[in-house]
Design an enzyme around this catalytic site. Structure first.
Site, short mmCIF file in Angstrom:
data_model
loop_
_atom_site.label_atom_id
_atom_site.label_comp_id
_atom_site.label_asym_id
_atom_site.label_seq_id
_atom_site.Cartn_x
_atom_site.Cartn_y
_atom_site.Cartn_z
N GLU A 172 0.80 -1.23 0.00
CA GLU A 172 0.00 0.00 0.00
C GLU A 172 0.83 1.28 0.00
O GLU A 172 0.80 2.06 0.96
CB GLU A 172 -0.95 0.02 1.21
CG GLU A 172 -1.92 -1.13 1.24
CD GLU A 172 -2.98 -0.99 2.32
OE1 GLU A 172 -2.84 -0.13 3.20
OE2 GLU A 172 -3.95 -1.75 2.28
N GLU A 352 -5.45 -8.53 1.20
CA GLU A 352 -6.08 -8.19 2.48
C GLU A 352 -7.55 -7.96 2.26
O GLU A 352 -7.94 -7.28 1.31
CB GLU A 352 -5.52 -6.89 3.10
CG GLU A 352 -4.15 -7.01 3.68
CD GLU A 352 -3.65 -5.70 4.27
OE1 GLU A 352 -4.46 -4.84 4.68
OE2 GLU A 352 -2.42 -5.52 4.32
#
Ligand code: PNW
Length: 445
Positions: A172, A352
């Site tokens: 991320e 995720e």
């Protein structure tokens, strides 16, 4: 008694990869052991008001001392893979120079323990714990950090590459750049839009340089990818201003990363908008070629979608998690299908997905978390729907294996399939963990 939820029966490929995920700073603790130095999160946690309750990752889940039991827990779930991250300041204290053998030894043992139990190690090199010394030299807004990251990647693959095939460079980068350098709500807590954009570029450059070094130093084929929290932006209505606003949000959250990674160019509309704010990417000749290394897979982290109108974000009347994030599984289907369409040929893994809810403490060895089970059930159906619509999605990792240090939220927000009682470090499977294990087993039956 009470909660019962049937395991899901999904139409997915037989070799679909099932996993659970964590990250180093969120679970390990042992922050001063075996030669580890401080990361930006160790520093940030000590800034008054930065983290809820003044909490830190000093002990976290004490995973550093409980690793074999935690691997046994993972094995008990019956999953194929475990996604975890390496702590840069453990492996290379200070972020430069030789590897720290005692730091590497921990990951050696972890990898061996996983392999002994038939669990595939799925390594993330960087999940936000930049060595503090590199931040003191400018952090991600400084070009040198990208070079340092490539050196670190090589140290890691030289040690573990004989046993680990799956390598993710960054987790991320949007969060590192925007939450860390623009909004200041994550480490290092800076507030400068120009720095944030420079960080984006140097994170992507670091990814590309590291990808090259991983492949060159591994000595045999490795699978190299990146994990993004791309933005799924939905226009609030069909007015041109709303469509344009959603397109801009998608540009800043998705295309700003994937266009250079996949196509070797930054999106012109985003670059133009940034120029109008007098913000410029610190691009050197050759950078885009370095960034656009072949990707063996793309990791997608998905928690929610966003509705954007001409006047900004729109709150929907949807159920929410304890993070106040709207629950919208259909967005995951649409997002995976869209990524498959706009970036074809890229195998997708949901690296995720999960949720925090307020839930009761364990009682009688049980944790009743029906909303987490329902969340996972709905999102796994959404993954199967995306697959049915042609998205090349090959795996799914639940976030997270266990309750852990949820960054600026501290320990109050619990994402685990496994409950952690921090004072005793006792682990208790939640009902969602049992349901997930049954769903994984069912998918192989
Ligand atoms: C991700 N946001 O973080 C991280 O990869 C995990 O370490 C984290 O525990 C998990 O999601 C749950 O939060 C995010 O504000 C944190 O948009 C914040 C945001 C997105 C992702």
């Amino acid at each position: 008694e009470g909660f019962r939820m049937e395991p899901l029966d999904l139409t997915l490929p037989r070799d679909f990869l099932w996993g659970v995920a964590t990250s180093a700073y969120q679970i390990e603790g042992a922050v001063s052991e075996d030669g580890r130095t401080a990361s930006i999160w160790d520093t940030f946690c000590r800034v008054p008001g930065a983290v809820a309750g003044g909490e830190t990752g000093d002990t976290a889940c004490d995973h550093y001392h409980r690793m074999p039991q935690d691997v046994a827990l993972i094995a008990g779930l019956g999953v194929d893979a475990y996604r975890f991250s390496l702590s840069w300041p453990r492996i290379q204290p200070g972020g430069k120079g030789p590897a720290n053998p005692r730091g590497l030894a921990f990951y050696d043992r972890l990898v061996d323990e996983l392999l002994a139990k038939g669990i595939r190690p799925w390594i993330t090199l960087y999940h936000w714990d930049l060595p503090q010394e590199l931040e003191d030299n400018g952090g991600w807004p400084a070009r040198d950090t990208a070079e340092r990251f490539a050196d670190y990647a090589e140290l890691c693959v030289r040690q573990l590459g004989d046993r680990v095939r799956w390598w993710t460079t960054l987790n991320e980068p949007w969060c590192s750049a925007v939450l860390g350098y623009e909004l200041g709500i994550h480490a290092p807590g800076r507030n400068d839009r120009g720095d944030s954009l420079a960080a984006v570029h140097h994170l992507l450059l670091g990814h590309g340089l590291a990808a090259q070094r991983l492949r060159a130093a591994a000595g045999h084929p490795v699978q190299v990818g990146i994990t993004l929290n791309t933005t799924h932006a939905i226009p609030a209505d069909d007015r041109p201003a709303s469509v344009a606003a959603a397109h801009h949000a998608d540009g800043l959250g998705t295309r700003l990363y994937l266009d250079p990674l996949v196509h070797g160019r930054y999106p012109a509309d985003v670059v133009d908008a940034l120029h109008r704010e007098n913000v410029h990417l610190p691009l050197h000749d050759g950078d885009l070629a370095d960034i656009a290394q072949p990707l063996d897979f793309l990791g997608v982290n998905y928690y929610t979608s966003h509705v954007v109108g001409a006047d900004g974000p729109v709150r929907r009347d949807l159920p929410r998690t304890a993070m106040d994030w709207e629950i919208h599984p259909e967005g995951l289907t649409d997002h995976l299908v869209r990524l498959g369409r706009d970036y074809p040929g890229l195998p997708l893994y949901v690296t995720e997905n999960g949720a925090a809810f307020d839930e009761p403490a364990p009682s009688g060895g049980e944790v009743a978390d029906p909303r987490r089970t329902a969340y996972l059930d709905a999102h796994l159906r959404a993954v199967a729907a995306a697959h049915a619509q042609g998205a090349d999605v090959r795996g799914y990792f639940a976030w997270s294996l266990m309750d852990n240090f949820e960054w600026a939220e501290g320990y109050a927000k619990r994402f685990g399939l496994v409950h952690v009682d921090y004072p005793t470090q006792r682990r208790t499977l939640k009902q969602s963990a049992r349901w997930y294990a049954a769903t994984v087993a069912r998918s192989r039956a």
